[in-house]
Design a protein around this motif. Structure first.
Motif, PDB file in Angstrom:
ATOM      1  N   VAL A  59       0.731  -0.919   0.145  1.00 55.08           N
ATOM      2  CA  VAL A  59       0.230   0.203   0.228  1.00 55.08           C
ATOM      3  C   VAL A  59       0.830   0.601   0.038  1.00 55.08           C
ATOM      4  N   ASP A  60       0.344   2.142  -0.874  1.00 53.92           N
ATOM      5  CA  ASP A  60       2.142   3.453  -1.301  1.00 53.92           C
ATOM      6  C   ASP A  60       1.170   4.492   0.152  1.00 53.92           C
ATOM      7  N   ALA A  61       1.962   5.790   0.172  1.00 55.00           N
ATOM      8  CA  ALA A  61       1.736   6.673   1.182  1.00 55.00           C
ATOM      9  C   ALA A  61       0.514   7.076   0.810  1.00 55.00           C
ATOM     10  N   GLY A  62      -0.248   7.052   2.196  1.00 53.18           N
ATOM     11  CA  GLY A  62      -1.499   8.361   1.941  1.00 53.18           C
ATOM     12  C   GLY A  62      -2.793   7.774   0.976  1.00 53.18           C
ATOM     13  N   SER A  63      -2.453   6.284   0.727  1.00 49.45           N
ATOM     14  CA  SER A  63      -3.702   4.729   0.939  1.00 49.45           C
ATOM     15  C   SER A  63      -4.118   4.598   1.877  1.00 49.45           C
ATOM     16  N   LYS A  64      -5.277   3.664   1.460  1.00 44.53           N
ATOM     17  CA  LYS A  64      -5.838   2.772   2.462  1.00 44.53           C
ATOM     18  C   LYS A  64      -6.770   1.735   1.739  1.00 44.53           C
ATOM     19  N   ILE A  83      -5.684  -0.966   5.843  1.00 45.61           N
ATOM     20  CA  ILE A  83      -4.595  -0.863   5.821  1.00 45.61           C
ATOM     21  C   ILE A  83      -4.033   0.434   5.210  1.00 45.61           C
ATOM     22  N   GLU A  84      -3.542   1.200   5.623  1.00 47.66           N
ATOM     23  CA  GLU A  84      -2.741   2.686   5.553  1.00 47.66           C
ATOM     24  C   GLU A  84      -1.104   2.175   4.969  1.00 47.66           C
ATOM     25  N   GLY A  85      -0.819   2.916   3.830  1.00 47.27           N
ATOM     26  CA  GLY A  85       0.329   3.223   3.468  1.00 47.27           C
ATOM     27  C   GLY A  85       1.174   4.016   4.244  1.00 47.27           C
ATOM     28  N   PRO A  86       2.317   4.315   3.674  1.00 49.42           N
ATOM     29  CA  PRO A  86       3.268   3.201   3.476  1.00 49.42           C
ATOM     30  C   PRO A  86       2.898   1.706   4.380  1.00 49.42           C
ATOM     31  N   GLU A 105       5.528  -3.889   8.276  1.00 46.91           N
ATOM     32  CA  GLU A 105       5.489  -3.028   7.683  1.00 46.91           C
ATOM     33  C   GLU A 105       4.684  -2.092   8.282  1.00 46.91           C
ATOM     34  N   GLY A 106       4.300  -0.737   8.507  1.00 51.33           N
ATOM     35  CA  GLY A 106       3.356   0.076   8.343  1.00 51.33           C
ATOM     36  C   GLY A 106       1.835  -0.563   9.651  1.00 51.33           C
ATOM     37  N   LEU A 107       0.870   0.829   8.930  1.00 53.09           N
ATOM     38  CA  LEU A 107       0.069   0.719   9.934  1.00 53.09           C
ATOM     39  C   LEU A 107      -1.555  -0.822   9.530  1.00 53.09           C
ATOM     40  N   MET A 108      -2.320  -0.951  10.724  1.00 51.06           N
ATOM     41  CA  MET A 108      -3.453  -1.405   9.977  1.00 51.06           C
ATOM     42  C   MET A 108      -4.536  -1.966  11.519  1.00 51.06           C
ATOM     43  N   ARG A 109      -5.446  -1.194  10.908  1.00 52.09           N
ATOM     44  CA  ARG A 109      -6.627  -1.656  12.114  1.00 52.09           C
ATOM     45  C   ARG A 109      -7.796  -2.404  11.905  1.00 52.09           C
TER      46      ARG A 109
END
Length: 304
Positions: A59-64, A83-86, A105-109
């Motif tokens: 997932v690219d930066a700024g993407s969801k 899942i929020e990028g990057p 790596e990165g962020l998930m909710r």
């Protein structure tokens, strides 16, 4: 013709065990990192796409991207993960028994439905394995340190490491660093001095520093912070363990009057040194109590 009319006589409809991806914002792609030169398939904005086991989502930066977990045996929604990028996340399993991701790596909710059975949804990270005990939580993996930050908004999550398990309750967070080990789960509503003491405990490099941090934890603890102190007792040996037991004795877990204590084995757990000890009365029952949600602030907010 309606879909169920295509079934053979006596054949029951099957639940949707497949995971789907939906790009809500920006750009993302799916690829197989097991291949030397993997081809990437880009997601189309707003269009659902199957996510096969073994493939990785970038997932690219700024993407969801929203990952839908499918349905249970009676076609009830199991939940979804944003899942929020990057970010980079791999699907390791998707079956009626287990839905497992690996967050590189990165962020998930995660929003896991109360319809899902406990431990159905799991997320591996470089630091360990998060097991869903319900229901809503956020997890971030640092791309440089590989540390995992876990924050639970509703319900409970067990984070499994090689030799221990952390229980993180609603309104609490913890950081697990592969290089430093597991940090203490701490309630976001705790006194700032208590939170700083917990951070000092996590960073302490010697017994003297640990002792000073434990004294500060004891000094600033509320009754609701017994859950944090329990983790100190469960992972500490020697004289520090005795001091932690003393601190824990002065606190009591928040108990709901509508729930009676859970049953659990009468034998206390082994201490870090391997010797069995009867600490804090029925203290050994607490680990079982955490796992079923009987103790821990807000633990009963997402019943199963």
């Amino acid at each position: 013709m309606l879909p169920f009319l295509l079934l053979r006589r006596g054949e029951a409809p099957k639940p949707n065990n497949r995971c789907e991806l939906v790009l809500n914002q920006g750009c993302a792609s799916v690829y197989d990192n097991r291949m030397k030169s993997p081809d990437e398939t880009s997601l189309v904005l707003g269009q659902p796409q199957l996510f096969p086991v073994g493939l990785t989502l970038a997932v690219d930066a700024g993407s969801k991207v929203v990952l839908r977990l499918g349905e249970d045996q009676v076609f009830r929604d199991l939940g979804e993960v944003t899942i929020e990028g990057p970010s980079q996340v791999r699907l390791d399993a998707s079956s009626p028994e287990l839905k497992r991701l690996f967050l590189h790596e990165g962020l998930m909710r995660a929003r896991i439905s109360a319809n899902a059975k406990q431990k159905l949804f799991q997320v591996g990270t470089p630091a360990g394995n998060a097991v869903d005990l319900g229901c809503i939580y956020t997890m971030r993996v640092d791309d440089k340190t590989q540390a995992t930050e876990l924050r639970v908004q509703l319900g409970r999550v067990a984070f499994e490491l090689a030799k221990e398990t952390l229980y993180v309750w609603s309104g609490a967070r913890c950081i697990i660093d592969p290089a430093r080990g597991a940090g203490l789960p701490v309630d976001d509503a705790a006194d700032p001095n208590f939170q700083r003491a917990a951070d000092s405990w996590d960073r302490a490099a010697d017994a003297a520093s640990k002792s000073a941090a434990l004294a500060a934890l004891s000094r600033h603890a509320r009754p609701e912070d017994a859950a944090t102190l329990w983790h100190v007792v469960a992972t500490t040996g020697g004289s520090l363990r005795s001091d932690a037991v003393t601190a824990l004795r002065s606190s009591r877990p928040a108990r709901s009057p509508s729930h009676s204590p859970p049953s659990s084995p009468a034998t206390p757990p082994p201490s870090k040194a391997g010797a069995r000890t009867s600490w804090v009365g029925d203290g050994w029952r607490w680990e079982h109590a955490f796992s079923v949600g009987w103790v821990g602030p807000g633990a009963q907010t997402c019943p199963r």
